[in-house]
Design a protein around this motif. Sequence first.
Motif, PDB file in Angstrom:
ATOM      1  N   ILE A  32       0.865  -1.179   0.000  1.00 44.05           N
ATOM      2  CA  ILE A  32       0.000   0.000   0.000  1.00 44.05           C
ATOM      3  C   ILE A  32       0.897   1.224   0.000  1.00 44.05           C
ATOM      4  N   THR A  33       0.582   2.171  -0.858  1.00 42.38           N
ATOM      5  CA  THR A  33       1.308   3.432  -0.899  1.00 42.38           C
ATOM      6  C   THR A  33       0.305   4.562  -1.049  1.00 42.38           C
ATOM      7  N   SER A  34       0.767   5.776  -0.785  1.00 45.65           N
ATOM      8  CA  SER A  34      -0.106   6.940  -0.870  1.00 45.65           C
ATOM      9  C   SER A  34       0.194   7.731  -2.127  1.00 45.65           C
ATOM     10  N   CYS A  35      -0.849   8.158  -2.815  1.00 42.76           N
ATOM     11  CA  CYS A  35      -0.667   8.979  -4.022  1.00 42.76           C
ATOM     12  C   CYS A  35       0.040  10.284  -3.689  1.00 42.76           C
ATOM     13  N   SER A  36      -0.154  10.762  -2.456  1.00 47.34           N
ATOM     14  CA  SER A  36       0.390  12.069  -2.098  1.00 47.34           C
ATOM     15  C   SER A  36       1.853  11.996  -1.671  1.00 47.34           C
ATOM     16  N   LYS A  37       2.375  10.784  -1.538  1.00 45.23           N
ATOM     17  CA  LYS A  37       3.756  10.620  -1.079  1.00 45.23           C
ATOM     18  C   LYS A  37       4.582   9.999  -2.201  1.00 45.23           C
ATOM     19  N   PRO A  38       5.523  10.742  -2.790  1.00 48.98           N
ATOM     20  CA  PRO A  38       6.265  10.215  -3.921  1.00 48.98           C
ATOM     21  C   PRO A  38       7.113   9.008  -3.596  1.00 48.98           C
ATOM     22  N   GLY A  39       7.598   8.887  -2.361  1.00 50.77           N
ATOM     23  CA  GLY A  39       8.339   7.706  -1.981  1.00 50.77           C
ATOM     24  C   GLY A  39       9.781   7.737  -2.434  1.00 50.77           C
ATOM     25  N   ILE A  40      10.464   6.650  -2.168  1.00 51.41           N
ATOM     26  CA  ILE A  40      11.891   6.570  -2.405  1.00 51.41           C
ATOM     27  C   ILE A  40      12.190   5.745  -3.655  1.00 51.41           C
ATOM     28  N   GLY A  41      11.308   4.874  -4.015  1.00 55.62           N
ATOM     29  CA  GLY A  41      11.520   4.050  -5.199  1.00 55.62           C
ATOM     30  C   GLY A  41      10.235   3.923  -5.985  1.00 55.62           C
ATOM     31  N   GLU A  42      10.312   3.211  -7.076  1.00 54.03           N
ATOM     32  CA  GLU A  42       9.113   2.982  -7.876  1.00 54.03           C
ATOM     33  C   GLU A  42       8.186   2.018  -7.129  1.00 54.03           C
ATOM     34  N   PRO A  43       6.873   2.282  -7.154  1.00 53.98           N
ATOM     35  CA  PRO A  43       5.951   1.344  -6.513  1.00 53.98           C
ATOM     36  C   PRO A  43       6.092  -0.052  -7.123  1.00 53.98           C
ATOM     37  N   PRO A  44       6.104  -1.094  -6.293  1.00 57.28           N
ATOM     38  CA  PRO A  44       6.272  -2.450  -6.805  1.00 57.28           C
ATOM     39  C   PRO A  44       4.993  -2.976  -7.427  1.00 57.28           C
ATOM     40  N   GLU A  45       5.073  -4.212  -7.901  1.00 52.50           N
ATOM     41  CA  GLU A  45       3.867  -4.879  -8.391  1.00 52.50           C
ATOM     42  C   GLU A  45       2.925  -5.118  -7.216  1.00 52.50           C
ATOM     43  N   ASN A  46       1.671  -5.421  -7.536  1.00 50.55           N
ATOM     44  CA  ASN A  46       0.673  -5.698  -6.499  1.00 50.55           C
ATOM     45  C   ASN A  46       0.572  -4.556  -5.498  1.00 50.55           C
ATOM     46  N   CYS A  47       0.522  -3.334  -6.022  1.00 54.91           N
ATOM     47  CA  CYS A  47       0.501  -2.172  -5.147  1.00 54.91           C
ATOM     48  C   CYS A  47      -0.854  -1.471  -5.206  1.00 54.91           C
ATOM     49  N   TYR A  48      -1.362  -1.099  -4.039  1.00 54.52           N
ATOM     50  CA  TYR A  48      -2.649  -0.427  -3.936  1.00 54.52           C
ATOM     51  C   TYR A  48      -2.430   0.963  -3.343  1.00 54.52           C
ATOM     52  N   TYR A  49      -3.308   1.874  -3.666  1.00 53.28           N
ATOM     53  CA  TYR A  49      -3.213   3.244  -3.157  1.00 53.28           C
ATOM     54  C   TYR A  49      -4.237   3.462  -2.052  1.00 53.28           C
ATOM     55  N   CYS A  50      -3.757   4.056  -0.965  1.00 55.27           N
ATOM     56  CA  CYS A  50      -4.648   4.361   0.154  1.00 55.27           C
ATOM     57  C   CYS A  50      -4.091   5.553   0.907  1.00 55.27           C
ATOM     58  N   ASP A  51      -4.947   6.499   1.214  1.00 55.32           N
ATOM     59  CA  ASP A  51      -4.584   7.637   2.054  1.00 55.32           C
ATOM     60  C   ASP A  51      -5.032   7.310   3.468  1.00 55.32           C
ATOM     61  N   PHE A  52      -4.084   7.157   4.402  1.00 56.46           N
ATOM     62  CA  PHE A  52      -4.442   6.751   5.762  1.00 56.46           C
ATOM     63  C   PHE A  52      -5.120   7.862   6.551  1.00 56.46           C
ATOM     64  N   ALA A  53      -5.206   9.053   5.976  1.00 56.95           N
ATOM     65  CA  ALA A  53      -6.033  10.095   6.579  1.00 56.95           C
ATOM     66  C   ALA A  53      -7.511   9.858   6.268  1.00 56.95           C
ATOM     67  N   ASP A  54      -7.768   8.893   5.395  1.00 53.47           N
ATOM     68  CA  ASP A  54      -9.136   8.551   4.995  1.00 53.47           C
ATOM     69  C   ASP A  54      -9.401   7.063   5.242  1.00 53.47           C
ATOM     70  N   GLY A  55      -8.652   6.199   4.561  1.00 55.61           N
ATOM     71  CA  GLY A  55      -8.734   4.756   4.798  1.00 55.61           C
ATOM     72  C   GLY A  55     -10.010   4.091   4.344  1.00 55.61           C
ATOM     73  N   SER A  56     -10.790   4.759   3.492  1.00 56.75           N
ATOM     74  CA  SER A  56     -12.108   4.220   3.118  1.00 56.75           C
ATOM     75  C   SER A  56     -12.028   2.955   2.274  1.00 56.75           C
ATOM     76  N   ASN A  57     -10.865   2.685   1.647  1.00 62.78           N
ATOM     77  CA  ASN A  57     -10.762   1.487   0.808  1.00 62.78           C
ATOM     78  C   ASN A  57      -9.963   0.367   1.467  1.00 62.78           C
ATOM     79  N   LEU A  58      -9.699   0.465   2.769  1.00 63.72           N
ATOM     80  CA  LEU A  58      -8.908  -0.566   3.432  1.00 63.72           C
ATOM     81  C   LEU A  58      -9.620  -1.917   3.465  1.00 63.72           C
ATOM     82  N   ASN A  59     -10.920  -1.919   3.691  1.00 65.02           N
ATOM     83  CA  ASN A  59     -11.659  -3.185   3.689  1.00 65.02           C
ATOM     84  C   ASN A  59     -11.576  -3.866   2.323  1.00 65.02           C
ATOM     85  N   GLU A  60     -11.664  -3.070   1.282  1.00 62.54           N
ATOM     86  CA  GLU A  60     -11.581  -3.602  -0.084  1.00 62.54           C
ATOM     87  C   GLU A  60     -10.195  -4.200  -0.350  1.00 62.54           C
TER      88      GLU A  60
END
Length: 327
Positions: A32-60
């Motif tokens: 899981i990575t955040s769209c708002s955080k560019p991060g240190i490397g390229e997002p890997p395979e099997n990666c989902y986006y979630c903003d933990f200030a919201d978290g509405s898609n965590l169950n999914e």
Amino acid sequence: MKRVALITGINGQDGYYLSRFLKGKDYEVHGITSCSKPGIGEPPENCYYCDFADGSNLNEIMDKVKPDEVYHLAAQSHVRLSFDLPVYTAEVTGVGTLRLLDAIRYFEQQNDKQVHFYQASSSEMFGKVVETPQSETTPFHPRSPYACAKVFSYWQTINYRESYGMFACNGILFNHESPRRGEAFVTRKITQAVARIKLGLQDKLYLGNIDAKRDWGFAGDYVEAMWLILQQEKPDDFVIGTGETHSVREFLEAAFGAVELDWKKYVEIDPQFYRPAEVELLCADPTKAREKLNWEPKVSFEELARMMVEADLKRTRQEKILNESTD
């Protein structure tokens, strides 16, 4: 059948090393990575986006991944920045953990499956320390919005373990660094400046409190401890560190010394880099981890500083060649 791991904050420093470690153990790794955080490397395979200030898609996400283990590394983790963004830090670093714990609880109820959960707790929770070194029984005295949020997450993890029988654990990690550390953190700020000064691209390095002392280790060593915590028969909490303390001044000596420079000629103190409330000394007592997990750090303080400087020298040389070729 492969075990499945879900890593939040997978594109950060620890996420990088942990994903590599788990793949070496033949895990199927999701992130899981955040769209708002560019991060240190390229997002890997099997990666989902979630903003933990919201978290509405965590169950999914939980329903799609169906993990055996969840490693919660995602956070607004910059201590100095947390003073400027206290509410955001509390939402992401504190309440974000609660959102994830509740998503795991719901998933376990729906699937009759126990998930092993790791919470990335922090030595910053000890803050204004009441004893040295700090162990699992040392009281917390957080000295930043970040540290307060981590204390909230720590106790929610224990609360969900005791209330719902969840396999939920805290790893109280002391400072751990690597060539993939974010550039805003003091160790990487130093090693990047060392490389640029050595290659004639920078003249000065401006820092705040260089007398602050920390217990510094290598992130690549510490992710093994995270994994070992989740392999125990019963969920528990562990302090992870080297048991040694070194000042920022000592890190300067080691980093500049790696390229045979005298740090005193290049470093200046700038009050803007001081925190409103300083944490002067952190030092781990990793006895429990050594005895119960059979874990020991492998990379020394000097080796860590040299490793980071060499990586930044390589990056900076490439940057310099690229800039010269486009002039």
